[in-house]
Design a protein around this motif. Sequence first.
Motif, PDB file in Angstrom:
ATOM      1  N   LYS A 195       4.096 -12.322  16.059  1.00 47.41           N
ATOM      2  CA  LYS A 195       5.107 -12.488  14.810  1.00 47.41           C
ATOM      3  C   LYS A 195       4.201 -13.829  14.293  1.00 47.41           C
ATOM      4  N   GLY A 196       5.144 -14.051  13.491  1.00 47.08           N
ATOM      5  CA  GLY A 196       4.435 -15.385  12.918  1.00 47.08           C
ATOM      6  C   GLY A 196       3.980 -15.197  11.715  1.00 47.08           C
ATOM      7  N   ARG A 197       2.936 -14.387  12.211  1.00 49.08           N
ATOM      8  CA  ARG A 197       1.460 -14.180  10.988  1.00 49.08           C
ATOM      9  C   ARG A 197       1.379 -13.078  10.426  1.00 49.08           C
ATOM     10  N   PHE A 198       1.502 -11.375  11.233  1.00 54.08           N
ATOM     11  CA  PHE A 198       1.361 -10.791  10.090  1.00 54.08           C
ATOM     12  C   PHE A 198       2.974 -10.213   9.248  1.00 54.08           C
ATOM     13  N   THR A 199       3.111  -9.584   8.615  1.00 51.47           N
ATOM     14  CA  THR A 199       4.479  -9.209   7.726  1.00 51.47           C
ATOM     15  C   THR A 199       4.164  -7.367   7.454  1.00 51.47           C
ATOM     16  N   ILE A 200       5.257  -6.810   7.851  1.00 57.28           N
ATOM     17  CA  ILE A 200       4.675  -5.475   6.962  1.00 57.28           C
ATOM     18  C   ILE A 200       5.688  -5.743   6.252  1.00 57.28           C
ATOM     19  N   SER A 201       5.654  -4.315   4.676  1.00 57.47           N
ATOM     20  CA  SER A 201       6.030  -3.763   4.089  1.00 57.47           C
ATOM     21  C   SER A 201       6.211  -2.675   4.144  1.00 57.47           C
ATOM     22  N   ARG A 202       6.979  -1.378   3.361  1.00 54.29           N
ATOM     23  CA  ARG A 202       6.594  -0.291   2.532  1.00 54.29           C
ATOM     24  C   ARG A 202       5.250  -0.134   2.239  1.00 54.29           C
ATOM     25  N   GLY A 203       4.666   0.412   3.189  1.00 50.07           N
ATOM     26  CA  GLY A 203       2.443   0.433   3.194  1.00 50.07           C
ATOM     27  C   GLY A 203       1.755   0.258   3.164  1.00 50.07           C
ATOM     28  N   VAL A 204       2.733  -1.451   3.472  1.00 47.93           N
ATOM     29  CA  VAL A 204       1.276  -2.667   3.563  1.00 47.93           C
ATOM     30  C   VAL A 204       1.551  -2.909   4.920  1.00 47.93           C
ATOM     31  N   LEU A 205       0.573  -3.766   5.395  1.00 49.32           N
ATOM     32  CA  LEU A 205       0.124  -4.983   6.061  1.00 49.32           C
ATOM     33  C   LEU A 205      -0.540  -6.702   6.014  1.00 49.32           C
ATOM     34  N   GLN A 206       0.013  -6.800   5.963  1.00 46.14           N
ATOM     35  CA  GLN A 206       0.053  -8.424   5.354  1.00 46.14           C
ATOM     36  C   GLN A 206      -0.271  -9.029   6.509  1.00 46.14           C
ATOM     37  N   MET A 207      -1.646  -9.589   6.818  1.00 51.12           N
ATOM     38  CA  MET A 207      -2.397 -10.751   7.658  1.00 51.12           C
ATOM     39  C   MET A 207      -2.650 -12.022   7.119  1.00 51.12           C
TER      40      MET A 207
END
Length: 119
Positions: free
Chosen positions: A64-76
């Motif tokens: 939490k606060g470090r990773f962001t999920i969107s459709r088809g993408v995981l930003q770390m």
Amino acid sequence: AQRLEQSGGGSVQPGGSLTLSCRISGAHDVSNCETWFREAPGKQREGVAGRCSDGTTYYADFVKGRFTISRGVLQMDDLRSEDTAMYYCAFEYGRPLSGIFAPEGYRFWGQGTQVTVSS
């Protein structure tokens, strides 16, 4: 049939960022959930972040606060050495009855991609 194709990942120093992508083909246009899991050597596969088609998102406490999920993408972002693992995307229609972070609730999986965080 549904097919999940992953890309991204690699090696980065602590504090760095990586982006994982999961391309899903052949899926029916009905409600579904996409979830990222990871598996480190000697550890069980664990849920990292999930997103359902109604827009609801879920995050494990340790990202939490470090990773962001969107459709088809995981930003770390702000990666740590303990984030080192093989990462998998998973897909299932509806909402898995066993919980968003229970691997047994998903029938469709990507091939996995390695993320290594090391100085």
